[in-house]
Design a protein around this motif. Structure first.
Motif, short mmCIF file in Angstrom:
data_model
loop_
_atom_site.label_atom_id
_atom_site.label_comp_id
_atom_site.label_asym_id
_atom_site.label_seq_id
_atom_site.Cartn_x
_atom_site.Cartn_y
_atom_site.Cartn_z
N MET B 27 0.81 -1.22 0.00
CA MET B 27 0.00 0.00 0.00
C MET B 27 0.84 1.27 0.00
O MET B 27 0.31 2.37 0.17
CB MET B 27 -0.93 -0.03 1.23
N ASN B 28 2.13 1.13 -0.15
CA ASN B 28 3.05 2.27 -0.16
C ASN B 28 2.98 3.07 1.15
O ASN B 28 3.14 4.29 1.17
CB ASN B 28 2.77 3.21 -1.34
N HIS B 29 2.74 2.35 2.25
CA HIS B 29 2.64 3.01 3.55
C HIS B 29 4.00 3.39 4.09
O HIS B 29 4.98 2.65 3.96
CB HIS B 29 1.93 2.09 4.55
N GLU B 30 4.04 4.54 4.76
CA GLU B 30 5.29 5.00 5.39
C GLU B 30 5.55 4.26 6.70
O GLU B 30 6.66 3.89 7.01
CB GLU B 30 5.20 6.50 5.67
N SER B 93 0.80 -1.75 9.11
CA SER B 93 1.28 -0.59 8.38
C SER B 93 0.18 0.45 8.33
O SER B 93 -1.00 0.15 8.52
CB SER B 93 1.70 -0.98 6.95
N SER B 94 0.58 1.69 8.07
CA SER B 94 -0.41 2.77 8.00
C SER B 94 0.11 3.89 7.13
O SER B 94 1.32 4.03 6.92
CB SER B 94 -0.76 3.28 9.40
N PRO B 95 -0.81 4.73 6.63
CA PRO B 95 -0.39 5.87 5.81
C PRO B 95 0.37 6.89 6.64
O PRO B 95 0.38 6.84 7.86
CB PRO B 95 -1.73 6.45 5.32
N GLU B 96 0.96 7.84 5.98
CA GLU B 96 1.70 8.88 6.67
C GLU B 96 0.77 9.97 7.16
O GLU B 96 -0.44 9.92 6.94
CB GLU B 96 2.74 9.50 5.72
N ARG B 99 -3.01 10.18 9.31
CA ARG B 99 -3.61 8.85 9.34
C ARG B 99 -2.62 7.79 9.78
O ARG B 99 -2.87 6.60 9.62
CB ARG B 99 -4.15 8.52 7.95
#
Lengths: 111, 114
Positions: B27-30, B93-96, B99
């Motif tokens: 998911m391209n999560h940071e 994992s989670s977005p930057e 969020r």
């Protein structure tokens, strides 16, 4: 004293009733608050988050936050047997980029 | 399909034998993190990473190592496992940004150390 506390339950409610799940936290500077649902043998999934005092509604779910009293709650209206799970409260403390979880409350909705 | 994957899902090992549990997200999560879940103790954070090459300790880092050389991968390393590390492990994992705490969890790895 645990940083995030929940009654472990089980909390048993009849189908169609309102389930009320509570969580208290110790860090007064906590910024954001989350409710995760975890079915037996599965991973947690996010169902609600709340950042400001007051109520936040999403379908049958309502999250309530009272920072002065340091508690957050989750109300589930019209409870269904499929809501039977463990509900985890999570808090982002003031210091650090991390989440602190409570031990979870097991909810049982009986048909 | 957006997901967090972990391998292996189940592992039985012996004390002292180094092991690695892999975690990958598409998911391209940071932000990525590792938790352990034990009865009566709930989920406890082991390590987290805000970005590539940036990692930090959580609540229970002793006995664990992590690395974040690529954005999508965040392996958990147990250099010398002990029986008290028997647990259910979750990667998340989670977005930057705002969020960052809306975490998506992997399916879990059940580890038994004898």
């Amino acid at each position: 004293q645990k940083e995030v506390e929940q009654n472990s339950g089980p909390l048993s409610v009849p189908e169609g009733a309102i389930a009320s799940l509570n969580c208290t936290y110790s860090d007064r500077g906590s910024q954001s608050f989350f409710w995760y649902r975890q079915y037996s043998g599965k991973s947690p999934e996010l169902i609600m988050f709340i950042y400001s005092n007051g109520d936040k509604e999403d379908g049958r779910f309502t999250a309530q936050l009272n920072k002065a009293s340091q508690y957050v709650s989750l109300l589930i209206r019209d409870s269904q047997p499929s809501d039977s799970a463990t509900y985890l409260c999570a808090v982002n403390p003031w210091a650090g980029n991390m989440l602190t979880f409570g031990g979870g409350t097991r909810l049982m909705v009986k048909p | 399909e957006a997901q967090v994957t972990q391998n292996p899902r189940y592992l039985i090992t012996v004390t002292g034998k180094k092991l690695t549990v892999t975690c990958s997200q598409n998911m391209n999560h940071e932000y990525m993190s590792w938790y352990r879940q034990d009865p009566g103790l709930g989920l406890r954070q082991i390590y987290y990473s805000m970005n590539v090459e940036v990692t930090d300790k959580g609540d229970v880092p002793e006995g664990y190592k992590v690395s974040r050389k690529e954005k999508r991968n965040f392996p958990l390393i147990l250099e010398s496992p002990s029986p008290n590390q028997t647990s259910l492990y979750f990667c998340a994992s989670s977005p930057e940004g705002a969020r960052v705490y809306e975490q998506y969890f992997g399916p879990g790895t059940r580890l038994t150390v004898t």
